[in-house]
Design an enzyme around this catalytic site. Structure first.
Site, PDB file in Angstrom:
ATOM      1  CE1 TYR A   1       0.397   7.776   3.102  1.00 51.56           C
ATOM      2  CE2 TYR A   1       0.982   5.617   2.266  1.00 51.56           C
ATOM      3  CZ  TYR A   1       0.073   6.462   2.859  1.00 51.56           C
ATOM      4  OH  TYR A   1      -1.163   5.973   3.211  1.00 51.56           O
TER       5      TYR A   1
ATOM      6  CE  LYS B   1      -3.769   4.773   0.550  1.00 54.05           C
ATOM      7  NZ  LYS B   1      -2.377   4.539   0.919  1.00 54.05           N
TER       8      LYS B   1
ATOM      9  CG  HIS C   1      -4.525   9.871   0.356  1.00 52.17           C
ATOM     10  ND1 HIS C   1      -3.168   9.771   0.219  1.00 52.17           N
ATOM     11  CD2 HIS C   1      -4.817   9.392   1.581  1.00 52.17           C
ATOM     12  CE1 HIS C   1      -2.663   9.249   1.324  1.00 52.17           C
ATOM     13  NE2 HIS C   1      -3.647   9.016   2.173  1.00 52.17           N
TER      14      HIS C   1
ATOM     15  CG  ASP D   1      -1.825   1.184   1.236  1.00 56.36           C
ATOM     16  OD1 ASP D   1      -2.828   1.136   0.506  1.00 56.36           O
ATOM     17  OD2 ASP D   1      -1.526   2.187   1.915  1.00 56.36           O
TER      18      ASP D   1
END
Ligand code: A2P
Length: 305
Positions: free
Chosen positions: A51, A76, A109, A46
Site C-alpha cells: 500500500y 502483509k 498477501h 489493516d
C-alpha cells in the site's frame, strides 16, 4: 463501546471491525484518519507493504496514547519476498515502517511469488518467481518464534490452495483475508475456512468504490427497515456470518457509522444469496494465464504447493 473480538486458532483476540488503509494514502489524511478512528474505538488496523503508506501509519501510531497491547495491527508481505531467506527481513522492514516492535498478524498477501526486484501490482510472466508457497509458509512459521509477530495467516488463498497446504502446516493460518461483500459472498470458502478454524476477514466489505453494493435496492430496503444505512447493512451481514470486516473511510461520520452494526433477521440474511453477482473488485492476475490457479479453484493447475 469496545469493538467485539473474535478468537483466532492460537487464542489471540482480534477485533471484528478494523480500519482498512488501502488507497487511503493522501498525504496527511491517513494519519488524521487513524487518530480519529482510534478515538472512536477502532483498535484493529489493516496495513500492507504494497500500500506504500506504512511510514505515515507508523508515525500516527507512534503518536497514539492507547497502549500498544490494546491495538491489533495487521500487515502483509508482498510477493517479491516469498523466497524463505527474505521473509524475516520483510517483517523487520514492515516493523521499521510502522515503528512497532511486533505485529499482531502477518499475512502472505497473495499465494504466488514475484522476483525480488518486482514490486508491481500488475505482474507479467517475467515478474513471476518459482517459490513454493509452503517454503514461504515455513519461513512465516519460524517468525512466530522470534516474538516479532503474534499470529500468521494468508490472504487471497482459495479453498484448493488451502486444502493442499493445511496438512503440511506446523501452524495452520489463523486468518484468510479475502474479498467479501454482498456481491462476492464466497459461501463455500467461508464455510471451509471456518470449519478449519481459520478466521475469514473480508476486505472491500462495502464493495469498494467501483461496485455499487450500497446502491443495491434490496440492501436499501433492509437499511430502511432498520433505520440505518446500506453500508451498515453490508457490514452487519458480514459480521453475522462470522466474517471480520475492514471497511475504510477517511470521513469521521462514516468511520463512526461503520462501528455501529444492526441485527438482521434470518429471513433478511437468507435473501442476500439472491443478490450474489460473483463480482470481484480486486483481481490483479486476471489477464495472466500463469496465475489462473490463483483466481480459479483448479487444483491441477496449482503447481507451487
Ligand atoms: P469515504 O472514505 O469517503 O468514506 P471498501 O472498504 O469496501 O473498500 O469501501 C471503501 C469506500 O466506501 C470508500 O470510498 C469510502 O469513502 C466509502 N465508505 C466507507 N464507509 C462508508 C459508509 N458508511 N457509507 C458510504 N460510503 C462509505
Amino acid at each position: 463501546m469496545p469493538v467485539k473480538t473474535i478468537t483466532l486458532n492460537n487464542g489471540v483476540a482480534m477485533p471484528e471491525i478494523g480500519l482498512g488503509t488501502w488507497k487511503a494514502d493522501e498525504e496527511g489524511i491517513l494519519a488524521k484518519t487513524i487518530k480519529k478512528a482510534v478515538d472512536l474505538g477502532y483498535r484493529h488496523i489493516d496495513c500492507a507493504k504494497i500500500y506504500g503508506n506504512q511510514k505515515e501509519i507508523g508515525k500516527a501510531l507512534s503518536e497514539l496514547t492507547v497502549p500498544r497491547k490494546d491495538l491489533f495491527i495487521v500487515s502483509k508481505i508482498w510477493q517479491n519476498v516469498h523466497r524463505p531467506e527474505l521473509v524475516a527481513g520483510a517483517l523487520d522492514d514492515i516493523l521499521d515502517e510502522l515503528q512497532l516492535e511486533y505485529l499482531d498478524l502477518l499475512l502472505i498477501h497473495w499465494p504466488y511469488a514475484q522476483k525480488p526486484e518486482s514490486d508491481t501490482m500488475n505482474p507479467t510472466v517475467d515478474d513471476l518467481d518459482n517459490v513454493p508457497i509452503m517454503d514461504t509458509w515455513r519461513a512465516m512459521e519460524a517468525l512466530l518464534d522470534s516474538g516479532k509477530v503474534r499470529s500468521i495467516g494468508v490472504s487471497n488463498f482459495n479453498q484448493a490452495i488451502l486444502e493442499k497446504m493445511i496438512p503440511q502446516c506446523r501452524v495452520v493460518p489463523a486468518v484468510n483475508q479475502v474479498e467479501i461483500h454482498p456481491y462476492n459472498q464466497a459461501p463455500e470458502l467461508v464455510k471451509f475456512c471456518q470449519e478449519n478454524n481459520i478466521v475469514v476477514t473480508g476486505y472491500c466489505p462495502l464493495g469498494g468504490t467501483k461496485i455499487s453494493v450500497m446502491d443495491d435496492d434490496f440492501i436499501k430496503r433492509v437499511a430502511n427497515a432498520h433505520a440505518c444505512t446500506p453500508a451498515q447493512v453490508a457490514l452487519s451481514w458480514s459480521l453475522a456470518r462470522g466474517v471480520v470486516v475492514i471497511p475504510k473511510s477517511t470521513n469521521e461520520l462514516r468511520l463512526e457509522q461503520n462501528l455501529k452494526t444492526v441485527t438482521l433477521t434470518s429471513d433478511e440474511m437468507r435473501m442476500f444469496s439472491k443478490i450474489e453477482k460473483h463480482e470481484r473488485k480486486v483481481d490483479p492476475g486476471r489477464d495472466l494465464k500463469e496465475l489462473e490457479w490463483v483466481f480459479h479453484e483448479d487444483t491441477a493447475a496449482c503447481p507451487l504447493i
